[in-house]
Design a protein around this motif. Structure first.
Motif, PDB file in Angstrom:
ATOM      1  N   GLN A  89       0.826  -1.207   0.000  1.00 34.22           N
ATOM      2  CA  GLN A  89       0.000   0.000   0.000  1.00 34.22           C
ATOM      3  C   GLN A  89       0.864   1.261   0.000  1.00 34.22           C
ATOM      4  OE1 GLN A  89      -3.604   0.332  -0.072  1.00 34.22           O
ATOM      5  NE2 GLN A  89      -2.993  -1.618  -0.967  1.00 34.22           N
ATOM      6  N   TYR A 127      -6.530   0.620 -13.444  1.00 39.26           N
ATOM      7  CA  TYR A 127      -7.335  -0.024 -12.393  1.00 39.26           C
ATOM      8  C   TYR A 127      -7.556   0.834 -11.154  1.00 39.26           C
ATOM      9  CZ  TYR A 127      -6.940  -3.846 -15.535  1.00 39.26           C
ATOM     10  OH  TYR A 127      -7.027  -4.598 -16.671  1.00 39.26           O
ATOM     11  N   GLU A 142      -8.643   3.818 -11.375  1.00 42.05           N
ATOM     12  CA  GLU A 142      -9.848   4.588 -11.723  1.00 42.05           C
ATOM     13  C   GLU A 142      -9.922   5.888 -10.924  1.00 42.05           C
ATOM     14  OE1 GLU A 142     -12.978   1.265 -13.132  1.00 42.05           O
ATOM     15  OE2 GLU A 142     -12.799   1.398 -10.983  1.00 42.05           O
ATOM     16  N   LYS A 194     -11.182  10.063  -5.531  1.00 39.78           N
ATOM     17  CA  LYS A 194     -11.375   8.639  -5.264  1.00 39.78           C
ATOM     18  C   LYS A 194     -10.410   7.812  -6.097  1.00 39.78           C
ATOM     19  CE  LYS A 194     -15.135   6.577  -6.975  1.00 39.78           C
ATOM     20  NZ  LYS A 194     -16.518   6.077  -7.110  1.00 39.78           N
ATOM     21  N   ASN A 251      -8.980   3.377  -6.518  1.00 38.74           N
ATOM     22  CA  ASN A 251      -9.089   2.013  -6.012  1.00 38.74           C
ATOM     23  C   ASN A 251      -7.775   1.578  -5.393  1.00 38.74           C
ATOM     24  OD1 ASN A 251     -11.696   1.827  -7.051  1.00 38.74           O
ATOM     25  ND2 ASN A 251     -10.971   1.039  -9.008  1.00 38.74           N
ATOM     26  N   LYS A 252      -7.866   1.006  -4.218  1.00 42.47           N
ATOM     27  CA  LYS A 252      -6.697   0.489  -3.515  1.00 42.47           C
ATOM     28  C   LYS A 252      -6.882  -1.004  -3.286  1.00 42.47           C
ATOM     29  CE  LYS A 252      -6.564   1.458   1.003  1.00 42.47           C
ATOM     30  NZ  LYS A 252      -6.712   0.097   1.534  1.00 42.47           N
ATOM     31  N   ILE A 259      -7.651  -4.466  -1.483  1.00 40.48           N
ATOM     32  CA  ILE A 259      -8.715  -4.766  -0.532  1.00 40.48           C
ATOM     33  C   ILE A 259      -8.163  -5.315   0.782  1.00 40.48           C
ATOM     34  CG2 ILE A 259      -9.135  -7.161  -1.298  1.00 40.48           C
ATOM     35  CD1 ILE A 259     -12.167  -6.570  -1.079  1.00 40.48           C
ATOM     36  N   LYS A 305      -9.144  -6.573 -10.707  1.00 41.01           N
ATOM     37  CA  LYS A 305     -10.326  -5.886 -10.159  1.00 41.01           C
ATOM     38  C   LYS A 305     -10.956  -6.619  -8.983  1.00 41.01           C
ATOM     39  CE  LYS A 305     -12.044  -4.160 -14.523  1.00 41.01           C
ATOM     40  NZ  LYS A 305     -13.292  -4.191 -15.303  1.00 41.01           N
ATOM     41  N   MET A 335      -9.570  -5.061  -5.553  1.00 41.91           N
ATOM     42  CA  MET A 335      -9.448  -3.627  -5.303  1.00 41.91           C
ATOM     43  C   MET A 335     -10.778  -3.070  -4.819  1.00 41.91           C
ATOM     44  SD  MET A 335      -6.987  -2.398  -8.427  1.00 41.91           S
ATOM     45  CE  MET A 335      -6.028  -1.221  -7.456  1.00 41.91           C
ATOM     46  N   ARG A 336     -10.680  -2.046  -4.001  1.00 42.77           N
ATOM     47  CA  ARG A 336     -11.901  -1.363  -3.562  1.00 42.77           C
ATOM     48  C   ARG A 336     -11.646   0.145  -3.555  1.00 42.77           C
ATOM     49  NH1 ARG A 336     -12.214   1.061   1.471  1.00 42.77           N
ATOM     50  NH2 ARG A 336     -10.585   0.508   2.949  1.00 42.77           N
ATOM     51  N   PRO A 337     -12.713   0.931  -3.761  1.00 42.76           N
ATOM     52  CA  PRO A 337     -12.528   2.382  -3.809  1.00 42.76           C
ATOM     53  C   PRO A 337     -12.415   2.990  -2.410  1.00 42.76           C
ATOM     54  CG  PRO A 337     -14.632   1.668  -4.831  1.00 42.76           C
ATOM     55  CD  PRO A 337     -14.108   0.537  -4.017  1.00 42.76           C
ATOM     56  N   ILE A 338     -11.760   4.133  -2.357  1.00 39.63           N
ATOM     57  CA  ILE A 338     -11.772   4.969  -1.156  1.00 39.63           C
ATOM     58  C   ILE A 338     -11.785   6.419  -1.630  1.00 39.63           C
ATOM     59  CG2 ILE A 338      -9.241   4.848  -0.897  1.00 39.63           C
ATOM     60  CD1 ILE A 338      -9.723   5.080   2.164  1.00 39.63           C
ATOM     61  N   GLY A 391     -14.835   3.895   3.810  1.00 41.71           N
ATOM     62  CA  GLY A 391     -15.005   4.149   2.390  1.00 41.71           C
ATOM     63  C   GLY A 391     -14.674   5.585   2.002  1.00 41.71           C
ATOM     64  N   ALA A 407     -16.375  11.045  -8.022  1.00 41.42           N
ATOM     65  CA  ALA A 407     -15.382  10.752  -6.992  1.00 41.42           C
ATOM     66  C   ALA A 407     -15.998  10.287  -5.674  1.00 41.42           C
ATOM     67  CB  ALA A 407     -14.494  11.976  -6.758  1.00 41.42           C
ATOM     68  N   SER A 441     -17.197  -4.216  -0.078  1.00 45.14           N
ATOM     69  CA  SER A 441     -16.476  -2.937  -0.059  1.00 45.14           C
ATOM     70  C   SER A 441     -16.044  -2.495  -1.453  1.00 45.14           C
ATOM     71  CB  SER A 441     -15.248  -3.049   0.848  1.00 45.14           C
ATOM     72  OG  SER A 441     -14.295  -3.933   0.286  1.00 45.14           O
TER      73      SER A 441
END
Lengths: 489, 489
Positions: A25, A88, A90, A106, A108-109, A111, A448, A451-454, B408, B424, B437
């Motif tokens: 990370q 990826y 995004e 935002k 994607n990082k 998970i 994909k 990965m999840r968005p933050i 999130g 975003a 998530s």
């Protein structure tokens, strides 16, 4: 040497994977890609010992293994290159108005740490250093891999190469944890551990579904992507066989017996209409399959399952043998093609079960309507193939429309075996071919899954991830205020 | 008038939704976007009857409802515009070499009919014609919506507007099915129906988790995205309150009581360190909350739950009242702020449970290390907010790193209430704030929940979906042979 790790040992490895995850990370996209290229180099540098070991453990031909190794190296490299483009993450930036509308960014990082279970039929490409491991690390996730009981020594050689790559790059070994043990409890301990945030599996329906159930029923449910294979029906449209029976029979039998039939995309079902020169075609199929020698399968368990599944199929009323391959040795797989009427198929669910190995079932349909009736009862598939002309597509729209709802990859001609590692590949499909039709396990898009968005709201620029900073240091494409751009902000 | 549909009625509606789905699959991206704009127009055209009805059913203020209606219209329009760009089809073409390497093309299509369960707290934006419905239709999926028992008449008006939009566009009504019934069986029938391929829900943990369990345990498991709220902790870093206590207390209390505290992003937990002028701050909080009038909640059930949850909190050892709002009427929600030490919080899980309504809990930590200890035990959250300086981020890296794994959306200053509908925005988060998530329910990215890839191998150009044809008639960005381009091929 078979090692069964204790629950404590497994837990220590899993907890350690959090350190590896945090490391991934921290480093940038470009660094992660560089790390993956170094791992690829280490795998490439493995010598004949790897090929020989894998051959001894899996009975797969040396030439095939050499090819599979190259494919595995290519997976690490092509996923690394894809990740580096930033596609990826995004990245999206909405700059707001400095008042009521906030500045929101935002991306994607990763998970979190991912537990991976490899397949026996691809000791390189879908196992220890396979596509799941490459895509999880590409996503920024550490991996805890469970050694495959079918090829433990091969697994260990691959694990060593990965760890050497990590060390050479300067990454902690905890990026890749390695768990040993053949019992179900080992898998369960791994999937149930709260540190594990996703699971990937390639293999049987039984194995995949069991892991899925554990993953979705744990206290904190997690996504489990299990690719569990399918019977990959091939539909021969009327008229196609005319003047084509011999060539097509040869091509089909070659696909059925490729790799001793041990592919997820092995064609297990062949549908034809009776009007066609079906008797000629059956003779050609028989001639082709008769020439196939018997061969060793991956391991004794698979051979036993194959023999059992085959005899279960033979035992069904209305199933007759078209032709069988040679049976020269002990404990080998004998190739075979059977036939049954569509009516028989529609009455008996056993006929739609996967026979993992070089066996296929020809279904004779009265007409295209009956072919469609068979299609309608088929469960989700990785692939569906049409041996057809363009005119057929025009004439039988509903057949194709139904097929599109039931599979992950639609082929016009050709054979389903052969899964290319490219952006456009979808190796997935509706349940029960996988547990989530929205994801693929082959091609860079495989990342994909992990990965999840933050979102960061009004976050100071210097503390944002590089992907979201004003100056766009990674020069990736982002959406800023509704527009795609590679510009800085 | 409350209608309870029979199982047969529900099944007929669900089966009909397949026709609506097939229709949406047939029309182009541009047509889908046009249809959504027409639905937006129909919603916009709804007059005061809608606002009045929603006000009567939900007790939400008229002005708030007018704003929420505009937001709802904007959701349809902005998602339509996003979809039209082609961003979500993720078209990829690998042209192959005409021989061994196949021509493979992939795009994302609708996953199938989607069952949607709306929330009581946003009768427009997260209900019948809310973001879930807009994003499912945007994805190319038909919708079967379950009428919300808290605002049935509002639901019906909205449903009528959607159907009018569909009709005006020339789409079949089956694109939007509408199911009525308050029992658990209705939801269960819907989610278990084999035609339904995905589920979206916004509401309580209990409701969302129950639907998730049904969805993942049915014969064919399906993805269930449930957004179930969270307690949205706000961390006040040392020094921040100095000279800032009054302003911050006012701001915080305003966020706590906004919409009678009935937001998923309502801040339920406020963490401070004792070194700070905490006693002053508590006095300010008390002064601010005392000025808050009591207010009617969405419905009697929520009021009852609120009163129960609040008294459960009060009953815990070590929880003391800081201040309470007015209690002038019967059956209203009285706002309140309580406090407890971090030690108390760490010992007692009850303190981390969501109290849905205008109540918040101040946690006094000995130092930042103890604040971090609290953060570590918190479950997944939609949001985490830091009232801090840039220096704080530098000094307390580990706090921020942990927070990034647990939520999130991360806010630097400001308050978590207010979820903007932009690219975003991530309105989602680790479990239990949602069941997956990897997805958001707000912003155009919400459509991703309902799309799945399909590959076409060697498929004749004229039978490909428009998104994948050589000539690129939709002029969307695609990846062709590893390069992003809007060119034709």
């Amino acid at each position: 040497m078979h090692i069964e790790m204790s629950s404590e040992q497994i837990q220590a490895i899993v907890e350690d994977s959090l350190i590896g995850y945090q490391y991934l990370q921290r480093i940038s996209l470009a660094e992660r890609a560089a790390l993956m290229h170094i791992v690829a180099d280490e795998i490439e540098a493995l010598d004949d010992e790897l090929i020989q070991t894998a051959h001894d453990e899996s009975a797969l031909p040396m030439a095939r293994l050499v090819g599979e190794k190259a494919r595995t190296v290519n997976q690490w490299r092509s996923y690394a290159n894809a990740i580096k483009t930033g596609i990826y993450v995004e990245a999206r930036i909405d700059t707001g108005d400095g008042a009521a509308k906030a500045n929101i960014r935002k991306y994607n990082k990763g998970i979190g740490p991912v537990a991976i279970f490899g397949a026996s039929n691809f000791p390189f490409a879908f196992s220890t250093a396979g596509g799941d491991t490459a895509s999880a690390i590409g996503a920024g996730c550490s991996v805890v891999f469970k050694e495959h009981p079918g090829h433990p020594k091969t697994s260990q050689l691959m694990a060593k190469a990965i760890v050497q790559g990590l060390t050479r790059f300067g990454a902690p070994e905890s990026v890749f944890g390695y768990v040993q043990g053949g019992s179900h409890e080992v898998g369960e301990t791994l999937v149930k551990h709260p540190v594990i945030k996703a699971v990937a599996f390639t293999g049987s329906f039984g194995g995949g579904k069991a892991l899925y159930d554990i993953g979705v029923c744990r206290e904190e449910p997690i996504p489990v992507f299990a690719e569990m294979g399918s019977i990959n029906p091939v539909f021969v449209l009327p008229g196609y066989l005319k003047g084509n029976a011999a060539r097509f029979a040869t091509q089909y039998v070659a696909s059925v017996v490729l790799g001793v039939g041990q592919f997820c995309t092995n064609p297990g079902l062949l549908l034809v209409v009776k009007d066609d020169p079906v008797e000629d075609f059956k003779r050609e199929l028989s001639a082709a399959i008769t020439q196939v020698g018997d061969a060793k399968m991956l391991h004794a368990g698979i051979t036993k399952s194959y023999i059992e599944a085959k005899s279960r199929l033979v035992d069904q009323t209305g199933v007759t043998l078209i032709g069988e391959g040679a049976a020269a040795q002990e404990n080998t797989a004998v190739a075979a093609i059977y036939s049954a009427s569509a009516a028989t198929f529609l009455e008996n669910n056993v006929l739609s079960e996967e026979v993992f190995g070089p066996t296929s079932l020809l279904i004779e349909c009265e007409n295209v309507e009956e072919m469609e009736a068979v299609l309608k009862v088929l469960p989700g598939q990785l692939t569906m193939t049409f041996a057809a002309t363009e005119d057929d597509i025009k004439q039988h729209t509903s057949l194709f429309n139904i097929a599109q709802e039931k599979c992950g990859r639609l082929l016009f001609g050709g054979m389903p075996t052969g899964v290319e590692v490219v952006y456009a590949m979808h190796h997935g499909g509706p349940y029960p071919s996988t547990t989530d039709s929205r994801f693929t396990s082959v091609g860079p898009d495989a990342v994909k899954r992990f990965m999840r968005p933050i979102s960061y709201q009004n976050w100071p620029n210097e503390f944002l991830p590089l992907e979201l900073r004003d100056e766009n240091p990674l020069q990736i494409e982002r959406i800023i205020d509704n527009r795609r751009t590679t510009a800085s902000h």
